[in-house]
Design a protein around this motif. Structure first.
Motif, PDB file in Angstrom:
ATOM      1  N   GLY A 179       0.797  -1.218   0.000  1.00 39.46           N
ATOM      2  CA  GLY A 179       0.000   0.000   0.000  1.00 39.46           C
ATOM      3  C   GLY A 179       0.829   1.267   0.000  1.00 39.46           C
ATOM      4  O   GLY A 179       0.334   2.334  -0.377  1.00 39.46           O
ATOM      5  N   ARG A 180       2.109   1.174   0.391  1.00 39.87           N
ATOM      6  CA  ARG A 180       2.982   2.358   0.449  1.00 39.87           C
ATOM      7  C   ARG A 180       4.061   2.350  -0.625  1.00 39.87           C
ATOM      8  O   ARG A 180       4.890   3.252  -0.654  1.00 39.87           O
ATOM      9  N   LEU A 181       4.057   1.328  -1.479  1.00 38.18           N
ATOM     10  CA  LEU A 181       5.089   1.223  -2.512  1.00 38.18           C
ATOM     11  C   LEU A 181       4.537   1.634  -3.871  1.00 38.18           C
ATOM     12  O   LEU A 181       3.415   1.271  -4.236  1.00 38.18           O
ATOM     13  N   THR A 182       5.319   2.363  -4.625  1.00 33.84           N
ATOM     14  CA  THR A 182       4.937   2.740  -5.998  1.00 33.84           C
ATOM     15  C   THR A 182       5.852   2.094  -7.034  1.00 33.84           C
ATOM     16  O   THR A 182       5.586   2.193  -8.225  1.00 33.84           O
ATOM     17  N   ASP A 183       6.906   1.456  -6.590  1.00 31.78           N
ATOM     18  CA  ASP A 183       7.854   0.800  -7.480  1.00 31.78           C
ATOM     19  C   ASP A 183       7.288  -0.567  -7.874  1.00 31.78           C
ATOM     20  O   ASP A 183       7.201  -1.480  -7.048  1.00 31.78           O
ATOM     21  N   HIS A 222      -0.033  -1.304 -11.259  1.00 29.26           N
ATOM     22  CA  HIS A 222       1.219  -2.018 -10.983  1.00 29.26           C
ATOM     23  C   HIS A 222       1.005  -3.155  -9.980  1.00 29.26           C
ATOM     24  O   HIS A 222       1.741  -4.146 -10.008  1.00 29.26           O
ATOM     25  N   VAL A 223      -0.030  -3.046  -9.137  1.00 33.08           N
ATOM     26  CA  VAL A 223      -0.343  -4.137  -8.211  1.00 33.08           C
ATOM     27  C   VAL A 223      -1.037  -5.269  -8.964  1.00 33.08           C
ATOM     28  O   VAL A 223      -0.740  -6.452  -8.750  1.00 33.08           O
ATOM     29  N   VAL A 224      -1.956  -4.920  -9.872  1.00 37.52           N
ATOM     30  CA  VAL A 224      -2.648  -5.939 -10.665  1.00 37.52           C
ATOM     31  C   VAL A 224      -1.651  -6.742 -11.487  1.00 37.52           C
ATOM     32  O   VAL A 224      -1.728  -7.981 -11.565  1.00 37.52           O
ATOM     33  N   ASP A 225      -0.692  -6.061 -12.108  1.00 37.78           N
ATOM     34  CA  ASP A 225       0.331  -6.765 -12.899  1.00 37.78           C
ATOM     35  C   ASP A 225       1.132  -7.720 -12.015  1.00 37.78           C
ATOM     36  O   ASP A 225       1.437  -8.847 -12.415  1.00 37.78           O
ATOM     37  N   ALA A 226       1.482  -7.268 -10.827  1.00 33.34           N
ATOM     38  CA  ALA A 226       2.253  -8.116  -9.909  1.00 33.34           C
ATOM     39  C   ALA A 226       1.431  -9.314  -9.450  1.00 33.34           C
ATOM     40  O   ALA A 226       1.965 -10.420  -9.271  1.00 33.34           O
ATOM     41  N   VAL A 227       0.116  -9.121  -9.259  1.00 30.08           N
ATOM     42  CA  VAL A 227      -0.747 -10.221  -8.839  1.00 30.08           C
ATOM     43  C   VAL A 227      -0.840 -11.280  -9.930  1.00 30.08           C
ATOM     44  O   VAL A 227      -0.861 -12.480  -9.645  1.00 30.08           O
ATOM     45  N   ASP A 228      -0.883 -10.853 -11.196  1.00 33.12           N
ATOM     46  CA  ASP A 228      -0.904 -11.824 -12.295  1.00 33.12           C
ATOM     47  C   ASP A 228       0.337 -12.717 -12.238  1.00 33.12           C
ATOM     48  O   ASP A 228       0.258 -13.938 -12.403  1.00 33.12           O
TER      49      ASP A 228
END
Length: 340
Positions: free
Chosen positions: A168-172, A208-214
């Motif tokens: 929740g606090r990361l943008t990278d 970027h979270v959705v991509d990481a979840v995939d």
């Protein structure tokens, strides 16, 4: 002299671990150290220092990682007023636990920065606690406190919750992907548990979270398949047909399964669903497929990734029982088996 007054705090060392000399003002006062003396000892150049409001380090040098962690927990656990609740008293729960990147570092994540490099340490508290972030203590509020794990003597949030607070606090995007992948690849938890926490935290709206979840889900399925292969061979089960599609002759597609024993009419599917608990499981495609296959006389075994990881012998016993029961059932409908 009032004999009820505590003695001067010469033996204070018995109150703390030799490696972690952190105490609250309240604890010091209970053992005879007056507020004025605490203030005097914490002046610049003095033998003590104040790390956080009401929390003191009883030596003049820089705090260790362990002392910073305990200072944050002591600060967050100090009893203060809470927002009144109309629901009555809350059940007994821990007052505070380390979460976010600090918790992941405690859990041994190589993708998390070392504790010594963190400017702030996230600490999880109940939503009704009236606390503010200050110094290196970053307050995170929980609608419902999870059950903590004790890691290196520190109350720590479980990995899925710590991941959600960190993400929740990361943008990278690459940092998020590394953390999520390590959670599953390192055997810390299952992908579904992470997705549930990310959903609860409303983080699946961030691209970027959705991509990481995939990537996470693909990693979780690949690991579950490897464990399934190993379980079949280790426990002496007959070799199935792997990753096949089932169809009725000249009829509709019945769906794909991860393993199929045609002579026993037993199918197995790894269930990697990350649905919310409030969803009706009977409406899921998985359960509709299962019902359809079982109406045709095919036994469907559900195989959870967590069981494959933690109790493969239990899963093998379930499969063996289903295979042995085939002789007692009516013959199943004939189905066409195709590679998937």
């Amino acid at each position: 002299m009032n004999h009820d007054t505590p003695l001067s705090p010469l033996p204070l060392r018995h109150l703390f671990d030799a490696r972690c000399r952190v105490l609250t003002s309240r604890r010091l006062r209970e053992h005879g150290v007056a507020t004025a003396e605490i203030t005097e000892r914490c002046r610049p150049g003095g033998p003590w220092q104040q790390l956080l409001p009401g929390v003191h380090l009883l030596h003049p040098g820089p705090p260790t990682e362990e002392e910073r962690l305990h200072a944050v927990l002591l600060y967050a656990a100090q009893r203060g007023p809470t927002v009144p609740s109309q629901a009555g008293p809350a059940p007994e729960t821990p007052e505070a636990m380390i979460t976010g990147l600090a918790a992941l570092a405690l859990h041994g994540f190589s993708a998390a920065p070392p504790l010594s490099s963190l400017d702030r340490i996230e600490v999880l508290v109940g939503r009704t606690r009236r606390l503010r972030s200050t110094g290196f203590a970053l307050i995170v509020r929980a609608q419902e406190m999870p059950v903590p794990e004790e890691v290196r003597g520190v109350l720590t949030a479980p990995v899925p919750r710590a991941l959600a607070d960190a993400v929740g606090r990361l943008t990278d995007a690459s940092a998020v992907r590394r953390l999520l992948t390590e959670a599953v690849r390192g055997g810390h938890c299952e992908a579904a548990a992470v997705v549930r926490e990310l959903t609860r935290a409303r983080l699946l709206t961030r691209p970027h979270v959705v991509d990481a979840v995939d990537t996470l889900l693909a990693e979780g399925r690949a690991l579950a398949e490897q464990r399934l292969y190993a379980m079949v061979h280790t426990h002496g089960l007959p070799d199935p047909l792997w990753n096949v599609d089932l169809r009725l002759p000249g009829g509709p597609h019945l769906g794909g399964v991860d393993a199929f024993w045609p002579e026993h009419a037993v199918a197995l599917e790894i269930d990697t669903r990350a649905s919310r608990p409030e969803e009706d499981p009977l409406r899921s495609p998985y359960d509709r497929k299962r019902e359809h296959l079982e109406r045709l006389g095919i036994t469907v075994v559900r195989c959870a990734p967590r069981t494959l990881r933690e109790a493969p012998e239990q899963q093998a016993a379930v499969i063996r029982t289903a295979l042995m029961a085939a002789t007692d059932r009516e013959p199943s409908a004939y189905v066409v088996v195709l590679p998937r």
